[in-house]
Design an enzyme around this catalytic site. Structure first.
Site, PDB file in Angstrom:
ATOM      1  N   LYS A  63      21.435  13.934  19.335  1.00  0.00           N
ATOM      2  CA  LYS A  63      20.013  13.965  19.821  1.00  0.00           C
ATOM      3  C   LYS A  63      19.523  15.308  20.288  1.00  0.00           C
ATOM      4  O   LYS A  63      20.343  15.815  21.045  1.00  0.00           O
ATOM      5  CB  LYS A  63      19.910  12.767  20.966  1.00  0.00           C
TER       6      LYS A  63
ATOM      7  N   SER B   2      14.341   6.388  23.927  1.00  0.00           N
ATOM      8  CA  SER B   2      13.920   7.781  23.453  1.00  0.00           C
ATOM      9  C   SER B   2      14.694   8.256  22.334  1.00  0.00           C
ATOM     10  O   SER B   2      14.613   9.410  21.914  1.00  0.00           O
ATOM     11  CB  SER B   2      13.877   8.649  24.616  1.00  0.00           C
TER      12      SER B   2
ATOM     13  N   SER C 173      17.350   3.852  26.441  1.00  0.00           N
ATOM     14  CA  SER C 173      16.716   4.783  25.237  1.00  0.00           C
ATOM     15  C   SER C 173      17.908   4.755  24.131  1.00  0.00           C
ATOM     16  O   SER C 173      17.774   5.282  23.182  1.00  0.00           O
ATOM     17  CB  SER C 173      16.768   6.255  26.027  1.00  0.00           C
TER      18      SER C 173
END
Length: 472
Positions: free
Chosen positions: A80, A156, A180
């Site tokens: 990420k 996210s 997330s």
């Protein structure tokens, strides 16, 4: 196997061991898959084939000698875009960060993956600074759901979940500060684990504080256990990390759940849940009971802690915002700007009061888990909704997280929690089941998820999203 991008990490390692596939051909297959689908999904914000192929060639040579360097040797992994990765920009989904600066530091999890032989494919998309449960930003646009390109991938860690579900990589690493990892895993139909806080070392620590966890996204529980064995290795840079855990999370994974005490809370006492989601979760709980678990329907007995979560979160956003120049602030996501403005209104006394309320919640859950081995809930109250651009709605606590009331309580309490698919809606969208363990019970959460997975294997989305041609 004819399509290496449909293989789990565990299967790939077996193919390498038996010389039926190589890390180089596997890496090339995943990059071909990324080139095919990522223009539609926008799951990746950075890929660099040359270093990845060089890593794969080194892995191939080790396997040819029968001497892999670690438990993920040759397995493609994505990271990420909030996690520092040497040689790749970490822009945190923001136009305010200069991509041209030196990128010379690996975060602890990235360093451990390299040491284990993983092939790092690239960085996956995030909303700016991981600020919301949808993955959209002025920098990378909208990340879409591989089950339906019109729907959000969640956030996210939306790029992370979309990449794994679409077969762009077998393992990807996300972060979870209010859901997330689990929100996008539920929306995209993959397995996502938020470990106990501190189980996976972090550096630098999140500006959003001690709600932030790092965890894996995979298409099998075994792959997540394999990844966690690597990710949880110690790193002195994280002073909040837990003591080293030398246990093997793959051991005991098949031991089942007979005799476990499971608390089933369909609403946590306050949530409104979509009818299809509620039915699928109840069927999943019935399966757990059929495997010998003792299931009791009971709520933990706390009020919705949305105000605690968003208050602390908005203050974190204000902290990040305050460290930006005026020029940087001018190019930020309107949602992040709105969160920061809300955070600016909190006094030191109010923040202290929120932390005290958080402590009360944590104490209540520690006591509740003394009487239950696991807590089971829906993962999210709704299936994936329409993908929307940044700034689509006025920012407030309900808009930010009101639709995911099962996720953020367990960031506040720091307990391990996972999401595993438990069915599809009538429209063909994934539904997620959440399993919450006692603090430090990460291996137990994985074991229970594996028991459920054996009764209902994780489905993959269509090889090419149904409306891909129109989306092109």
């Amino acid at each position: 196997m004819s399509d290496l991008t449909r293989c789990s990490a565990t299967e790939l390692l077996h193919l390498y061991r038996t010389q039926r596939a190589s890390p180089v051909e596997t890496t090339r297959a995943f990059f071909a898959r990324i080139r095919e689908l990522d223009p539609l999904l926008k799951a990746f914000c950075w890929i660099d084939e040359a270093p990845a192929l060089a890593s794969a060639r080194a892995s191939e040579q080790r396997w040819s000698r029968g001497a892999p360097c670690g438990p993920l040797d040759g397995v493609p992994v994505a990271i990420k875009d909030l996690i520092l990765t040497r040689g790749m920009p970490t822009l945190r989904g923001s136009r305010s960060i200069d991509p041209g600066q030196p990128w010379e530091i690996d975060a602890p999890v990235t360093a451990r993956l390299r040491e284990a032989g993983a092939v790092l494919l690239g960085k996956t998309t995030t909303p700016e600074f991981g600020c919301k449960g949808e993955t959209n930003s002025p920098l990378t646009g909208i990340t879409r759901n591989p089950w339906d390109l019109a729907k959000t991938a969640g956030g996210s860690s939306g790029g992370t979940a979309a990449a794994v579900a679409a077969g762009l990589c077998p393992i990807a690493i996300g972060t979870d500060g209010a859901g997330s990892v689990r929100i996008p895993a539920a929306f995209c139909g993959n397995f996502g684990l938020k470990p106990s806080f501190g189980r996976v070392p972090a550096y630098p620590l999140s500006p959003f504080g001690t709600v932030a966890h790092l965890g894996p996204h995979t298409m099998s529980v075994a792959d997540a256990a394999l990844a966690m064995n690597v990710m949880k290795r110690p790193d002195a840079r994280d002073w909040t990390a837990l003591p080293a855990d030398e246990s093997d999370y793959c051991a005991g994974l098949e031991d089942g759940i007979r005799g476990l005490r499971i608390a089933f809370s369909p609403t946590l006492g306050y949530a409104k849940v979509d009818a299809e989601v509620a039915r699928a979760v109840r069927r999943a709980v019935d399966r757990l009971a059929s495997m010998g678990a003792h299931v009791e329907q009971i709520d933990p007995g706390f009020d919705d802690p949305l105000e605690i979560t968003t208050g602390l979160w908005f203050v974190g956003a204000w902290t990040v915002w305050s460290g930006l120049t005026r020029e940087q602030q001018a190019v930020t996501d309107p949602d992040f700007r709105a969160e920061a403005e809300l955070g600016a209104g909190y006094s030191a006394l109010q923040v202290q009061q929120l932390n005290l309320r958080r402590g009360e919640l944590g104490s209540r859950m520690r006591q509740f888990m003394m009487h239950h081995d696991l807590l089971v809930t829906p993962a999210v109250t709704v299936p994936a909704f329409d993908a929307r651009p940044a700034g689509h709605s006025v920012m407030n606590p309900q808009a930010m997280l009101g639709w995911t009331p099962f996720s953020y309580p367990f960031n506040l309490t720091q307990q391990p929690a996972c999401t595993i698919p438990c069915g599809l809606t009538s429209a063909g969208l994934p539904i997620g089941l959440q399993l919450v363990g006692p603090m430090f019970g990460d291996a137990l959460v994985l074991r229970a998820a594996r028991a459920y997975e054996q009764t209902q294997p994780i489905p993959r989305p269509p090889r090419v999203p149904p409306d891909a041609r129109g989306a092109r």
